[in-house]
Design a protein around this motif. Structure first.
Motif, PDB file in Angstrom:
ATOM      1  N   ALA A  57       0.823  -0.766  -0.151  1.00  0.00           N
ATOM      2  CA  ALA A  57       0.216  -0.259   0.341  1.00  0.00           C
ATOM      3  C   ALA A  57       0.699   1.172  -0.063  1.00  0.00           C
ATOM      4  O   ALA A  57       0.496   2.782   0.605  1.00  0.00           O
ATOM      5  N   LEU A  58       1.839   1.312  -0.792  1.00  0.00           N
ATOM      6  CA  LEU A  58       3.246   2.501  -0.741  1.00  0.00           C
ATOM      7  C   LEU A  58       2.242   3.112  -2.422  1.00  0.00           C
ATOM      8  O   LEU A  58       1.905   2.518  -2.987  1.00  0.00           O
ATOM      9  N   SER A  59       2.921   4.051  -1.692  1.00  0.00           N
ATOM     10  CA  SER A  59       2.795   5.442  -3.245  1.00  0.00           C
ATOM     11  C   SER A  59       3.840   5.035  -3.560  1.00  0.00           C
ATOM     12  O   SER A  59       4.913   5.057  -2.944  1.00  0.00           O
ATOM     13  N   PHE A  60       3.671   5.245  -5.179  1.00  0.00           N
ATOM     14  CA  PHE A  60       5.575   4.903  -5.812  1.00  0.00           C
ATOM     15  C   PHE A  60       4.469   5.505  -7.116  1.00  0.00           C
ATOM     16  O   PHE A  60       3.817   5.269  -7.942  1.00  0.00           O
ATOM     17  N   MET A  61       5.956   5.800  -8.257  1.00  0.00           N
ATOM     18  CA  MET A  61       6.249   6.277  -9.313  1.00  0.00           C
ATOM     19  C   MET A  61       6.661   6.157 -10.301  1.00  0.00           C
ATOM     20  O   MET A  61       8.316   5.706  -9.735  1.00  0.00           O
ATOM     21  N   GLY A  62       7.259   5.876 -11.782  1.00  0.00           N
ATOM     22  CA  GLY A  62       7.993   5.622 -12.442  1.00  0.00           C
ATOM     23  C   GLY A  62       9.480   7.016 -12.232  1.00  0.00           C
ATOM     24  O   GLY A  62       8.683   7.799 -12.301  1.00  0.00           O
TER      25      GLY A  62
END
Length: 108
Positions: A57-62
């Motif tokens: 449930a982590l926020s992430f982006m590339g």
């Protein structure tokens, strides 16, 4: 190194070791550190790492998402030169994703 970059070691080594069973050591460290950091946005491109981050449930982006945000916030003027630098490395990126990002940023 810019002053806004802070290098911190992971505190929960056990969690990092558990994550290393699913992802590479670098991704395991990044995910474990994100778990320890409030309001973290994890920058991760590896598919296995993204799946694990999602499960946690982590926020992430590339990387390309980060470039888009940097342009939106006026940190950089263009994403295309950075994409070209990335393409000159062993980083794999699909041409369709590049096209999508350049279209979104008005650089196509």
């Amino acid at each position: 190194m810019p002053k806004w970059i802070e290098i911190r070691p992971v505190q929960d080594i056990t969690l990092k070791e558990v994550f290393k069973e699913s992802v590479d050591p670098g991704e395991a460290s990044a995910i474990a550190l994100a778990m320890e950091t409030s309001n973290a946005i994890l920058i991760i491109d590896d598919l296995k790492g993204r799946k694990l981050a999602s499960k946690m449930a982590l926020s992430f982006m590339g990387t390309l998402g980060l470039l888009v945000k940097a342009k939106e916030y006026g940190v950089i003027s263009f994403v295309k030169p950075y994409i070209e630098k990335i393409q000159n490395t062993d980083f794999r990126i699909s041409s369709s994703l590049v096209d999508l990002v350049l279209e979104k940023t008005g650089e196509k």
